[in-house]
Design an enzyme around this catalytic site. Sequence first.
Site, PDB file in Angstrom:
ATOM      1  N   GLY A  87       0.805  -1.209   0.000  1.00 16.28           N
ATOM      2  CA  GLY A  87       0.000   0.000   0.000  1.00 16.28           C
ATOM      3  C   GLY A  87       0.840   1.260   0.000  1.00 16.28           C
ATOM      4  O   GLY A  87       0.314   2.365  -0.105  1.00 16.28           O
ATOM      5  N   THR A  89       3.012   4.151  -1.457  1.00 18.12           N
ATOM      6  CA  THR A  89       2.973   4.779  -2.773  1.00 18.12           C
ATOM      7  C   THR A  89       4.347   5.310  -3.175  1.00 18.12           C
ATOM      8  O   THR A  89       5.279   5.336  -2.378  1.00 18.12           O
ATOM      9  CB  THR A  89       1.947   5.920  -2.803  1.00 18.12           C
ATOM     10  OG1 THR A  89       2.287   6.882  -1.798  1.00 18.12           O
ATOM     11  CG2 THR A  89       0.547   5.401  -2.536  1.00 18.12           C
ATOM     12  N   HIS A 143      -4.754  16.042   0.386  1.00 18.47           N
ATOM     13  CA  HIS A 143      -4.257  15.137   1.432  1.00 18.47           C
ATOM     14  C   HIS A 143      -3.772  15.931   2.639  1.00 18.47           C
ATOM     15  O   HIS A 143      -3.595  17.152   2.584  1.00 18.47           O
ATOM     16  CB  HIS A 143      -3.113  14.255   0.908  1.00 18.47           C
ATOM     17  CG  HIS A 143      -3.597  13.094   0.092  1.00 18.47           C
ATOM     18  ND1 HIS A 143      -3.854  13.186  -1.250  1.00 18.47           N
ATOM     19  CD2 HIS A 143      -3.874  11.809   0.444  1.00 18.47           C
ATOM     20  CE1 HIS A 143      -4.266  12.012  -1.701  1.00 18.47           C
ATOM     21  NE2 HIS A 143      -4.294  11.162  -0.698  1.00 18.47           N
ATOM     22  N   LYS A 147       1.589  14.025   3.993  1.00 15.23           N
ATOM     23  CA  LYS A 147       1.663  13.166   2.813  1.00 15.23           C
ATOM     24  C   LYS A 147       2.973  13.430   2.080  1.00 15.23           C
ATOM     25  O   LYS A 147       3.251  14.565   1.681  1.00 15.23           O
ATOM     26  CB  LYS A 147       0.474  13.454   1.900  1.00 15.23           C
ATOM     27  CG  LYS A 147       0.458  12.709   0.581  1.00 15.23           C
ATOM     28  CD  LYS A 147       0.073  11.270   0.755  1.00 15.23           C
ATOM     29  CE  LYS A 147      -0.160  10.584  -0.591  1.00 15.23           C
ATOM     30  NZ  LYS A 147      -0.345   9.137  -0.455  1.00 15.23           N
TER      31      LYS A 147
END
Length: 236
Positions: A87, A89, A143, A147
């Site tokens: 998960g 990125t 976000h 992030k």
Amino acid sequence: MKKIVVGGLEGKMGSFLVEAIKAEEDIELVAGVSEVEQLDGEIPIYNDIQKVLDEVEFDVYVDFTVYQFAKMASEVMLKAGKAIVIGTTGFNKEDLDYLKTIAKENGGKGVIAPNFSIGAILVNKFTEICSHYFDNFEIVEYHHVNKKDQPSGTATYIANTLDCALKRKLTSTHVHSVRMPGVLAKHQVLVSDEYQTLELIHQSNSRHSFEKGIILAIRKVSELDELVYGLQHLLD
């Protein structure tokens, strides 16, 4: 019983996943990976991926860490023929092509997904449908301030889907990034022609929005025979 190891066990998503797994009767968390090794707790925590492979019996490696570590861990796990659910990125096309080759050569399998929310996957699908009728698109992703990647993996994924659907070669869909406190994750696709405007919006208000997709991936990843990008490959 599906036995899993979670990379980033003590991070925000890792800690959330620990609680989510407790509610599942067919999934067992057997070890974690973090910066500091703690082997004497209820769940042993390692700081060495190779040591996990040597000492722990497990079926799926799940990763919510940072890009550099996740890339290394994915390579190690795939070379060992393991199943992975990633998960984290930041993976680019070159990374994915390389890891897919590693998986094919060593019998590894898995899914690397920019977003595990079913709603976000549907927005991507609806956007692809819109590409049959519209030519003008803009993507805005919102976000939280911590992030790390910008634009988000999900926004990039939607943009790439659009560019492929529209057969764009020299231009690409614009992605606008917003970082604000009090925001978790929101993706907005703006579609228009001269006479109308359409907005597709998905907003995650809680990390629980990712829970169903993560659990689904853990359960179904063993059915794959390769490494794929995107949760949609596991949806019926």
